[in-house]
Design a protein around this motif. Structure first.
Motif, mmCIF file in Angstrom:
data_model
loop_
_atom_site.group_PDB
_atom_site.id
_atom_site.type_symbol
_atom_site.label_atom_id
_atom_site.label_comp_id
_atom_site.label_asym_id
_atom_site.label_seq_id
_atom_site.Cartn_x
_atom_site.Cartn_y
_atom_site.Cartn_z
ATOM 1 N N LYS A 150 0.810 -1.218 0.000
ATOM 2 C CA LYS A 150 0.000 0.000 0.000
ATOM 3 C C LYS A 150 0.846 1.272 0.000
ATOM 4 C CE LYS A 150 -3.558 -2.703 0.342
ATOM 5 N NZ LYS A 150 -4.383 -3.021 -0.838
ATOM 6 N N SER A 154 -1.196 4.114 -5.448
ATOM 7 C CA SER A 154 -2.520 3.518 -5.634
ATOM 8 C C SER A 154 -2.543 2.617 -6.866
ATOM 9 C CB SER A 154 -3.580 4.614 -5.783
ATOM 10 O OG SER A 154 -3.474 5.213 -7.068
ATOM 11 N N ALA A 183 -5.015 1.033 -2.167
ATOM 12 C CA ALA A 183 -4.565 2.356 -1.718
ATOM 13 C C ALA A 183 -5.247 3.484 -2.488
ATOM 14 C CB ALA A 183 -3.035 2.467 -1.838
ATOM 15 N N ARG A 185 -7.403 6.714 -3.312
ATOM 16 C CA ARG A 185 -7.579 7.979 -2.593
ATOM 17 C C ARG A 185 -8.928 8.586 -2.960
ATOM 18 N NH1 ARG A 185 -2.499 10.430 -5.517
ATOM 19 N NH2 ARG A 185 -3.800 9.536 -7.159
ATOM 20 N N GLU A 187 -9.494 11.503 -3.930
ATOM 21 C CA GLU A 187 -9.358 12.298 -5.155
ATOM 22 C C GLU A 187 -9.308 11.440 -6.415
ATOM 23 O OE1 GLU A 187 -5.250 12.538 -3.038
ATOM 24 O OE2 GLU A 187 -7.369 12.414 -2.479
ATOM 25 N N ASP A 188 -9.200 10.125 -6.251
ATOM 26 C CA ASP A 188 -9.238 9.217 -7.398
ATOM 27 C C ASP A 188 -10.654 8.994 -7.908
ATOM 28 O OD1 ASP A 188 -6.473 8.711 -7.401
ATOM 29 O OD2 ASP A 188 -6.667 7.052 -5.980
ATOM 30 N N PHE A 202 -12.067 1.098 -0.540
ATOM 31 C CA PHE A 202 -11.306 2.111 0.196
ATOM 32 C C PHE A 202 -11.081 1.670 1.636
ATOM 33 C CE2 PHE A 202 -13.391 4.311 -3.223
ATOM 34 C CZ PHE A 202 -12.485 5.280 -3.630
ATOM 35 N N SER A 204 -7.594 3.251 3.609
ATOM 36 C CA SER A 204 -6.740 4.322 4.129
ATOM 37 C C SER A 204 -7.345 5.696 3.884
ATOM 38 C CB SER A 204 -5.337 4.237 3.517
ATOM 39 O OG SER A 204 -5.392 4.242 2.106
ATOM 40 N N ALA A 205 -8.050 5.871 2.765
ATOM 41 C CA ALA A 205 -8.620 7.183 2.435
ATOM 42 C C ALA A 205 -9.710 7.614 3.399
ATOM 43 C CB ALA A 205 -9.177 7.164 1.014
ATOM 44 N N ASP A 210 -3.134 6.226 8.866
ATOM 45 C CA ASP A 210 -3.010 5.269 7.783
ATOM 46 C C ASP A 210 -4.120 4.223 7.861
ATOM 47 O OD1 ASP A 210 -2.307 3.481 9.787
ATOM 48 O OD2 ASP A 210 -0.177 3.515 9.322
ATOM 49 N N ARG A 211 -4.035 3.190 7.006
ATOM 50 C CA ARG A 211 -5.105 2.197 6.898
ATOM 51 C C ARG A 211 -5.300 1.374 8.162
ATOM 52 N NH1 ARG A 211 -3.476 -2.983 5.216
ATOM 53 N NH2 ARG A 211 -5.328 -3.189 3.894
ATOM 54 N N ARG A 219 -14.460 11.560 7.014
ATOM 55 C CA ARG A 219 -13.857 11.245 5.716
ATOM 56 C C ARG A 219 -14.744 10.303 4.911
ATOM 57 N NH1 ARG A 219 -7.302 10.562 6.694
ATOM 58 N NH2 ARG A 219 -6.989 12.601 7.687
#
Length: 233
Positions: A150, A154, A183, A185, A187-188, A202, A204-205, A210-211, A219
């Motif tokens: 990770k 990503s 991994a 995000r 924004e992906d 998802f 970690s995002a 962290d995850r 979030r």
């Protein structure tokens, strides 16, 4: 519409996901690896809880990180996780000499015992096409790409966009439902929505830290708002 899959590690996080309206809830222990498994005795009551608090949600669980050579252990774990009542059992397949044999075994468990297995094909070094082709030919209903490391970026950074498009299209062509994770995000999401897999995973995002940290309701809601906005655009 691409569904959001969120991985949770315990009953508390499962309720956070349920309250937020997550459509696909995945049970795993991130501190134990990419597909770190929870004990089936832990999984079962969480599944029962979710059937009441989030009856519309799809629920999956991982079997843990196992080498392809550990065929007997993989089969036993698949059976134990399936017995908890989850909708899908996620089993990782790492490219290598024994990977195709493991995939054939997972297919046999699905066909002969009716286990709801989802092969998770590891794509740290790009899309493993031999495994993808074999899984699609076998007729798995769901198929997933994910990463093990990770920290190396990503899935969208590790795999060419054209390859991910090809994976989704090939899956759709045989009426399989493709999933993407690794991994990812927040924004992906616009790029994921354009790829249009059945679901995108998802962890970690949507965590504080962290995850391996704690699921963050703030979030998580932000991600769900983003996905809903993309669906309405």
């Amino acid at each position: 519409m691409t569904r959001v899959l969120v991985s949770v590690r315990d009953a508390v996080e499962a309720q956070v996901a349920a309250a937020a309206g997550v459509p696909f809830i995945d049970l795993k222990e991130p501190s134990r690896g990419a597909l770190g498994g929870l004990d089936p005795a832990v999984i079962a009551p969480i599944v029962a809880q979710l059937r009441t608090s989030a009856p519309q949600a799809v629920v999956s669980a991982t079997i843990g990180d196992w080498p392809a050579e550990a065929a007997d252990e993989v089969a036993a774990r698949c059976r134990a996780v399936a017995a908890t009542g989850v909708d899908h059992v996620k089993a990782g397949v790492v490219p290598g000499g024994a990977a195709l044999a493991l995939l054939r075994q997972l297919d046999a468990l699905r066909r002969t015992e009716g286990l709801p297995i989802v092969p998770v094909l590891v794509a740290d070094d790009g899309v493993p096409w031999a495994l993808v082709d074999a899984a699609l030919a076998a007729g798995f209903e769901l198929l997933m790409l994910d990463t093990v490391d990770k920290r190396g970026g990503s899935l969208l950074q590790r795999c060419a966009l054209a390859d991910l498009q090809r994976f989704v299209a090939a899956s759709r062509a045989v009426r399989a439902r493709p999933g993407l994770a690794g991994a990812l995000r927040a924004e992906d999401w616009p790029q994921l929505a354009a790829l249009a897999p059945d679901f995108a995973g998802f962890r970690s995002a949507v965590c504080a830290g962290d995850r391996a940290g704690t699921l963050s309701a703030e979030r998580l809601l932000a991600l769900l708002r983003m996905s809903a906005g993309a669906a309405q655009a």
